[in-house]
Design an enzyme around this catalytic site. Sequence first.
Site, mmCIF file in Angstrom:
data_model
loop_
_atom_site.group_PDB
_atom_site.id
_atom_site.type_symbol
_atom_site.label_atom_id
_atom_site.label_comp_id
_atom_site.label_asym_id
_atom_site.label_seq_id
_atom_site.Cartn_x
_atom_site.Cartn_y
_atom_site.Cartn_z
ATOM 1 N N GLU A 166 -74.684 -91.216 -22.005
ATOM 2 C CA GLU A 166 -74.151 -89.891 -21.672
ATOM 3 C C GLU A 166 -74.899 -89.256 -20.506
ATOM 4 O OE1 GLU A 166 -74.796 -91.094 -24.618
ATOM 5 O OE2 GLU A 166 -73.405 -90.397 -26.156
ATOM 6 N N TRP B 49 -89.659 -85.664 -43.487
ATOM 7 C CA TRP B 49 -89.222 -86.684 -42.529
ATOM 8 C C TRP B 49 -90.350 -87.643 -42.176
ATOM 9 C CZ3 TRP B 49 -84.288 -87.128 -42.164
ATOM 10 C CH2 TRP B 49 -83.450 -86.015 -42.217
ATOM 11 N N THR C 20 -70.666 -95.987 -25.131
ATOM 12 C CA THR C 20 -72.024 -95.981 -25.674
ATOM 13 C C THR C 20 -72.173 -97.264 -26.491
ATOM 14 O OG1 THR C 20 -71.322 -94.842 -27.678
ATOM 15 C CG2 THR C 20 -72.034 -93.461 -25.852
ATOM 16 N N LYS D 60 -85.900 -89.905 -44.713
ATOM 17 C CA LYS D 60 -86.193 -88.681 -45.460
ATOM 18 C C LYS D 60 -86.779 -89.032 -46.817
ATOM 19 C CE LYS D 60 -84.814 -84.014 -45.737
ATOM 20 N NZ LYS D 60 -83.850 -82.983 -45.393
HETATM 21 P P1 AMP Z 1 -77.769 -95.913 -24.951
HETATM 22 O O1 AMP Z 1 -76.807 -94.835 -24.733
HETATM 23 O O2 AMP Z 1 -77.199 -97.120 -25.587
HETATM 24 O O3 AMP Z 1 -78.501 -96.264 -23.696
HETATM 25 O O4 AMP Z 1 -78.861 -95.390 -26.002
HETATM 26 C C1 AMP Z 1 -79.569 -94.209 -25.760
HETATM 27 C C2 AMP Z 1 -80.637 -94.041 -26.794
HETATM 28 O O5 AMP Z 1 -81.648 -95.033 -26.659
HETATM 29 C C3 AMP Z 1 -81.377 -92.729 -26.665
HETATM 30 O O6 AMP Z 1 -80.669 -91.666 -27.265
HETATM 31 C C4 AMP Z 1 -82.689 -93.029 -27.371
HETATM 32 O O7 AMP Z 1 -82.570 -92.918 -28.773
HETATM 33 C C5 AMP Z 1 -82.913 -94.486 -27.031
HETATM 34 N N1 AMP Z 1 -83.849 -94.612 -25.897
HETATM 35 C C6 AMP Z 1 -83.554 -94.840 -24.612
HETATM 36 N N2 AMP Z 1 -84.672 -94.913 -23.863
HETATM 37 C C7 AMP Z 1 -85.721 -94.718 -24.693
HETATM 38 C C8 AMP Z 1 -87.155 -94.663 -24.524
HETATM 39 N N3 AMP Z 1 -87.751 -94.864 -23.351
HETATM 40 N N4 AMP Z 1 -87.894 -94.411 -25.618
HETATM 41 C C9 AMP Z 1 -87.329 -94.225 -26.825
HETATM 42 N N5 AMP Z 1 -85.996 -94.266 -27.048
HETATM 43 C C10 AMP Z 1 -85.194 -94.513 -25.994
#
Ligand code: AMP
Length: 537
Positions: free
Chosen positions: A326, A435, A182, A430
Amino acid sequence: MDGLMQDVPLTIDLIARRAMQVGADLEVVSVEPAGVDRRTWTEIGERVLRLCTVLDEIGVAPGGRVGTFAWNGHRHLELYFAVPCSGRVLHAANVRLHRDQVEYAIRHAEDQILFVDASLTGTLAPLRDRLAVRDVVVMDDGAEVDGAFADCPRYEELLAAAEPAEDFARAAENDAASVCFTSGTTGNPQAVVYSHRSIVLHAMGALMVDSHSVRRGDVVLPLTPMFHVNCWGLPYSSALAPAKLVFAGSDTSPEAVARLIESERATVLAGIPTFWVQMADVFAEGGYDLSSVQRILCGGAEAAPSLIARYLERGIDFLHAWGMTEMSPSGTAVWHRSGEDPPAEGAQGVPVPGVELRLVADEGSVLPWDGQSTGELEARGPWIARAYLDPDDDSNATRFHDGWLRTGDVARIAPDGTVTIVDRTKDLVKSGGEWISSLELERALVAHTEVAEAAVIAFPHPRWGERPAAFVVPASGSEPSPEELKEFLQGAVASWWVPDVIEIVAELPRTGVGKHDKRRLRAEHASRLAASVEART
Ligand code: AMP
């Protein structure tokens, strides 16, 4: 009673064979320091078979990890197939991370062999003596090889000397195929382990019209790196279609990408919003013939409606997708189609076929899809992780339960299944026990015509616990003032949400995959902002 259908395993060789058989006149194009490399999918398949033999000869045991440290290119693609198809596990390391994090990832994934682009040997040289791998193979992309790796075996020589393997199939469908970390924007990176089955099903899902909609005859240019979530599965879905695939190599500047679109007539582009913000200016300037582009796949962070509109007005359809490492990454998606009515209210779209979602309140109850209730999004499906690589990782207990993944994203869902992400749990502010959504504030800020990008973080506040601060990158040629933006927000959000501080900046820090790095923003600014409040009170 058993079904009487063939029990064909869902393994990646199925994709490789198809690309080889029906991709004889479809190219894989790679930009390299040596020039532009062109091969057909059939030729790639032949090289993959020889690479399977090379991996046998190097002696990587079944299930052993093979690392890569490489740009997007055809050798990297060959490893995407040969490593899992020969029963090993691929780990594409993020070449943009700090060297300590690279070392950590390679050690944690237990890579035995590392395949490195010649053009990246210089970047890796300071780590040469700390690399926990048995061997390094240099991939000849035409760049000079750093002296630290001068004695390493060369990819092209190994390939030329190897006999092709008889077939690709040496894995079972639930075997591990690849490991991906990640991006760690909110904590230590964690390793997700994809299986053959999850990759094949995700690739099939990506061909659906309401998902990535990759199809035969497309020319796919992924700007997302091959070390980020398997390049969103595009190497596999493009092979399965099959589609012509174009790799940009190390230069993903908007101008270089525009040149490549023009020369290869790319039809589908994929990348994160920060890239599309820059690219929109290149489209607007009109210096290149970009008329081949039909569709943009955008995910990884939220795309603002004003950004999407800039592409729609050029006749380009825009997929706004939400997902995560994930989830391989596809979770939800919505197509904005040029010339059609905008999609229903809700930013991130509906779950893609194959993914189930639910909303869960803090105390654990499942919330209704009424467009109002907000809770943590949980996800379930055949390409969603059920654990991280490290069995001792505490997150295994907190992130996975009852067969569901806790995404860490807070959302609301409309009765028709349309999801709107409210925030990441770790980015919520917060204030006075209530929130504030940093994402909704960012949404409101980028709706201002003079704002190109915005990132909102929490900083400690003596009275309210936390307050929001916004960092804003102006649109090109604009100079909005913080006061003007605060006033604009007064009309758009509750007045107590308006950030105490708005700072205009030239650029925002980025993570290794190019997203806004809020962790770094917090580390760099939160205590300064807190101190300035203390001084005033
Ligand atoms: P990653 O695993 O690095 O791809 O990050 C995933 C995270 O990116 C998700 O849990 C979201 O918080 C954020 N994310 C991915 N796509 C979007 C989207 N279209 N809009 C808002 N947040 C997103």
